[in-house]
Design a protein around this motif. Structure first.
Motif, short mmCIF file in Angstrom:
data_model
loop_
_atom_site.label_atom_id
_atom_site.label_comp_id
_atom_site.label_asym_id
_atom_site.label_seq_id
_atom_site.Cartn_x
_atom_site.Cartn_y
_atom_site.Cartn_z
N ARG A 99 3.57 1.79 -3.02
CA ARG A 99 3.34 0.55 -2.30
C ARG A 99 2.17 0.69 -1.33
NH1 ARG A 99 8.88 0.53 -1.49
NH2 ARG A 99 8.71 0.33 0.78
N ASP A 135 2.00 -9.84 5.98
CA ASP A 135 3.16 -9.22 5.31
C ASP A 135 2.88 -7.76 4.98
OD1 ASP A 135 4.58 -11.57 5.43
OD2 ASP A 135 4.10 -12.20 3.38
N ASP A 136 1.66 -7.45 4.57
CA ASP A 136 1.34 -6.07 4.23
C ASP A 136 1.39 -5.16 5.46
OD1 ASP A 136 1.07 -6.51 1.55
OD2 ASP A 136 -1.11 -6.77 1.59
N ASN A 142 4.95 -4.43 5.97
CA ASN A 142 5.42 -3.46 4.97
C ASN A 142 4.99 -2.04 5.33
OD1 ASN A 142 6.71 -5.33 3.34
ND2 ASN A 142 4.86 -5.78 2.14
N ASN A 159 7.16 -0.86 8.15
CA ASN A 159 8.51 -0.50 7.67
C ASN A 159 8.50 0.85 6.98
OD1 ASN A 159 9.62 -2.87 8.65
ND2 ASN A 159 9.46 -3.96 6.70
N SER A 200 14.27 -4.42 -1.99
CA SER A 200 13.63 -3.14 -1.70
C SER A 200 13.50 -2.29 -2.96
CB SER A 200 14.44 -2.38 -0.64
OG SER A 200 13.94 -1.08 -0.48
N GLU A 243 14.14 -6.74 9.96
CA GLU A 243 13.90 -7.55 8.76
C GLU A 243 15.09 -8.47 8.51
OE1 GLU A 243 12.96 -6.99 3.98
OE2 GLU A 243 13.28 -5.24 5.27
#
Length: 847
Positions: A537, A585-586, A589, A592, A733, A778
């Motif tokens: 990712r 959003d990236d 991510n 996270n 996920s 989240e």
């Protein structure tokens, strides 16, 4: 057997034979049995089991398909005649086949056909043909049953409905009439010693005036009286000494009962005498500590008296006297008690020091006392065990392991048990490079020491809180392991100091007073090598923002830490050195991924106290009507937090106390697990499980250690998802290991017999994991309110199992019925097909 099963299902699929294929003319197959109790259909399994002629299994169950009957119908009743008529009687045909196959193969073919035919008969079930005599027997049995429940004037008849299809339906009609009610209970007791105690033991009587007569209550009352008197010193008393005589003549549906307890009957060679029962007291208690066949003729060489108990040994006494006397509940000067005897036997067995302890009582006729003799045969002091294994996994192409154990009994002469075990394993990893210098680049070494003390090891007196009849023991456990090229590599050390006790035959309590666990990750630089999904990712995000080329990667094998570019990319994103902003959003991510990396690579120090309660009502392995309740609560970090606070220790940059450079965990965790089995009869069982668990971090922690978190999915959980693949919540996920700190799980399973040792199952699993009251923000992964329960995942499916008696081999297929990872409105039956199903293989039942 496997080939026979395949043939069978192929034939069944093509077969359209009738269930009455083997029913002769004039006979009728029973398709239903019905009991009408005062015109009301009876569904009670106990009453329906009285029927002498049951229908074929599956006639009403398993989707109304009598599978075993169909299997039986496939068999030829005269296979030998058929083979003789079609093959053996024609010598030309026999010669031609022998020439084609050889004589040996020809004979084997005939044998296989006979064996398969016999297997069909054995596996199947012959049609149940209506039998008038068995119907009459059933009516008599029903009359007896209702009579035993107080309907003395009941009437039972039966009707049979037969049709031209050779089917029969049998209906049993029960007219109960008015029941009889218990009235007077009059004691007639011969022995004065028992008569004087009647006022005491009658207060708990099961025969209550005004209640309906029930024969079982009389049997239970006989057992209750016998137990009471046997524990009150009446050594020679037996249940047969209690009788009941009932009068129901002209009593207006009342039952007058005489309770008769006679004197003791003594039978000689040619005469019988009676004498009143009397109370016996214990005159002496003797323990023979080394009684066995080899030394049966040897004389006593060592003896001691401790707390009024005599200990004898034919060799030097191996045990400290207190270790054995603590296990004895039979005391000098006390009245005889069955309870004391059974508790002594149980405690001695729990010590795991002796083979089949034997307790004998000898009457001293001169003073009417008893001498208790306890005979013990010690087990061997040392026991050795070895185990080896060859295995493969997703991280190693081949691996070898060897474990060994040494058990030392009575290690400190107090009936303690010391167990020392060790494990060594080596393996070849699948990621091993071609120029690796060592083929076996994976290794794991570990050891464990466990000391079990048959009492509570404490400076305080605990006898009043936890009496010794609860068989308390103390367990001290120390272990250490070291892994290389497994995950992040780690070293772990743990120590447990726990108390265990058993208040009853169904209840087990465990208090882990201290549980210390330290885990040190040795190869944190390999995080992205282990968690490849996270690395993938990151690569995708880096390419999307042109941080690297489209065919580039965030790794460099020439570096000491080949994933250093990935760490640099994360740092650049979070410090604003890329085009990503906190609202993208990236960016979220990447953040996270970094938070998860920090959590899974940090060292853990857990210092906890826990309590476990378990109530298991299962009587034996064949019991299918029981419940199990388990509750666990754990508190971690409180002692260390208080010590750190009192000592005025400084905190690290994250505002946490550290011990030896590691921030210790602080949390409260509790779990509740309830399992219920309902026996529906004829090998049909309904099983249900409910589970809820939560772990809340506080104080020195804002998250739960990975080892203490919850996961969902797998062969013993929600079987429509693989292990660690479900949740948290509705998040989709792709992490290798999805975990959270709150879990809810429900399972229901219907199990039924198929044929032979095969069993079938239909199941529904529901549940999920969520984050709650921790540092995860989240929304899709958190449980903020009850509306989040809409994200419960539901899986359903079917399974087949084979019972090997000592274990069950299980194969389950789970289908995603409600998938919370999908968009709302598109969650039900989205991937409900065999292509997206999860196939589980397991040992024994899932719960």
């Amino acid at each position: 057997m496997r080939r026979n099963t395949l043939w069978l299902f192929c034939i069944l699929a093509l077969s359209s034979c009738s269930v009455v294929k083997r029913v002769k003319d004039g006979q009728h197959l029973i398709v239903s049995n019905t009991i009408l109790e005062d015109s009301v259909h009876v569904t009670n399994e106990r009453i329906n089991n009285i029927i002498a002629q049951k229908t074929n299994s599956g006639m009403r169950k398993f989707m109304g398909f009598p599978l075993k009957l169909h299997i039986y119908n496939l068999a030829r009743p005269n296979i030998d005649s058929i083979l003789n008529a079609n093959i053996l009687s024609d010598s030309t045909k026999v010669k031609r086949r022998v020439a084609l196959l050889s004589k040996k193969q020809f004979d084997k073919t005939l044998k296989n056909r006979r064996d398969f035919n016999a297997w069909l008969k054995k596996t199947g079930e012959a049609p149940v043909i209506f039998d008038e005599e068995k119907a009459i027997k059933t009516t008599k049995n029903l009359k007896k049953y209702y009579y035993s429940k107080g309907w003395f004037n009941n009437d039972v008849t039966y009707e049979v409905e037969k049709d031209s299809n050779k089917f029969a339906k049998v209906t049993y009609k029960v007219n109960r009439s008015e029941p009889y009610i218990l009235d007077a209970l009059i004691p007639i007791i011969s022995s004065p010693a028992i008569d004087s105690m009647y006022a005491k033991f009658s207060t708990g009587t099961l025969l209550k005036k005004g209640e309906q007569f029930d024969e079982q209550n009389y049997e239970n009352e006989r057992e209750r009286i016998n137990t009471y008197l046997r524990n009150a010193g009446f050594y020679y008393f037996a249940q047969d000494n209690v009788r009941f005589e009932m009068d129901t003549i002209n009593t207006n549906h009342k039952v007058h009962t005489d309770l008769i307890i006679g004197d003791r009957i003594i039978r000689g060679d040619d005469s019988t005498t009676t004498k009143p029962f009397k109370i016996y007291k214990i005159k002496e208690v003797n323990i023979f500590t080394d009684d066995n066949f080899e030394n049966r003729f040897n004389s006593i060489s060592d003896s001691v008296t401790f707390k009024g108990i005599n200990l004898y040994s034919k060799e030097k006494l191996r045990f400290r006297p207190k270790a054995l006397t603590d296990a004895v509940f039979i005391n000098k000067g006390q009245t005889y008690s069955d309870l004391a005897r059974s508790r002594t036997a149980r405690y001695l067995n729990d010590l795991n020091m002796f083979r089949y302890p034997n307790i004998d009582f000898v009457e001293n006729e001169d003073d009417s006392t008893l001498t208790a003799n306890i005979f013990l045969e010690p087990k061997k002091k040392y026991g050795l065990s070895f185990d080896s294994d060859i295995n493969q996994s997703n991280i190693q192409s081949i691996g070898f392991s060897l474990s060994s154990g040494l058990k030392i009994r009575n290690v400190f002469r107090g009936a303690e048990t010391l167990e020392i075990t060790g494990i060594a394993a080596i393996g070849a990893s699948k990621s091993r490079s071609a120029n690796s210098t060592s083929f076996f680049d994976i290794n794991e070494f570990g050891g464990n020491i466990r000391l079990t003390i048959p009492r509570l090891f404490s400076p305080f007196k605990t006898e009043k809180i936890i009496p010794k009849y609860m068989s308390p023991n103390t367990a001290i456990n120390l272990s250490a392991t070291s892994q290389q090229n497994i995950g992040l590599d780690k070293q772990s050390i743990s120590g447990i100091f726990s108390y265990n006790w058993f208040p009853s035959n169904t209840v087990t309590n465990t208090l882990e007073l201290f549980n210390i666990n330290f885990v040190k990750n040795l190869n944190t630089n390999n995080y992205f090598g282990v968690y490849q999904n996270s690395f993938g990712r990151l690569n995708a995000i880096a390419r999307d923002i042109d941080y690297i080329e489209d065919d580039g990667t965030l790794s460099d094998s020439s570096l000491a830490n080949q994933y250093e570019p990935a760490d640099i990319f994360i740092s650049d994103v979070l410090t604003g050195n890329t085009t990503l902003t906190a609202s993208d959003d990236d960016y979220v991510n990447v953040n996270n991924i970094e938070e998860r990396k920090e959590r899974l690579t940090e060292n853990n120090l857990i210092f906890s106290t826990s309590f476990d309660y378990k109530k298991d009502r299962r009587k034996n392995i064949f019991d299918n009507d029981f419940s199990i309740f388990k509750w666990r609560i754990e508190l971690a970090g409180n002692l260390m937090s208080n010590i750190s606070n009192i000592a005025g220790l400084s905190k690290n940059d994250d505002d946490n106390y550290e011990i030896f450079g590691v921030a210790f965990s602080q949390y409260i965790k509790t779990e509740i697990d309830y399992i219920k089995y309902v026996d529906l009869g004829r090998k049909n069982v309904f099983a249900f499980r409910s589970y809820v668990g939560i772990a809340i971090p506080y104080g020195n922690s804002n998250s739960i250690p990975f080892a203490e978190s919850f996961f969902a999915g797998g062969p013993n959980d929600n079987r429509a998802w693989t292990a660690y693949n479900l949740g948290p919540g509705s998040s989709s996920s792709t992490n290798e290991f999805n975990e959270a700190n709150f879990k809810l799980h429900l399972s229901a399973e219907q199990r039924f017999s198929l044929f032979g040792g095969f069993q079938g199952a239909i199941f529904v699993d529901a549940g999920n994991i969520w984050n709650v009251l921790d540092n995860v923000t989240e929304e899709a992964a958190t449980l903020n309110n009850l509306s989040a329960l809409k994200d419960i995942a539901i899986g359903s499916g079917l399974g087949i199992r084979y019972d090997f008696d000592f274990f069950v081999l299980r194969f389950d297929v789970g289908f995603k019925t409600h998938d919370p990872a999908q968009e709302i409105g598109n969650r039900w039956f989205r991937d409900y097909n065999f292509g997206n199903a999860v196939y589980n293989i397991g040992i024994n039942y899932p719960f």
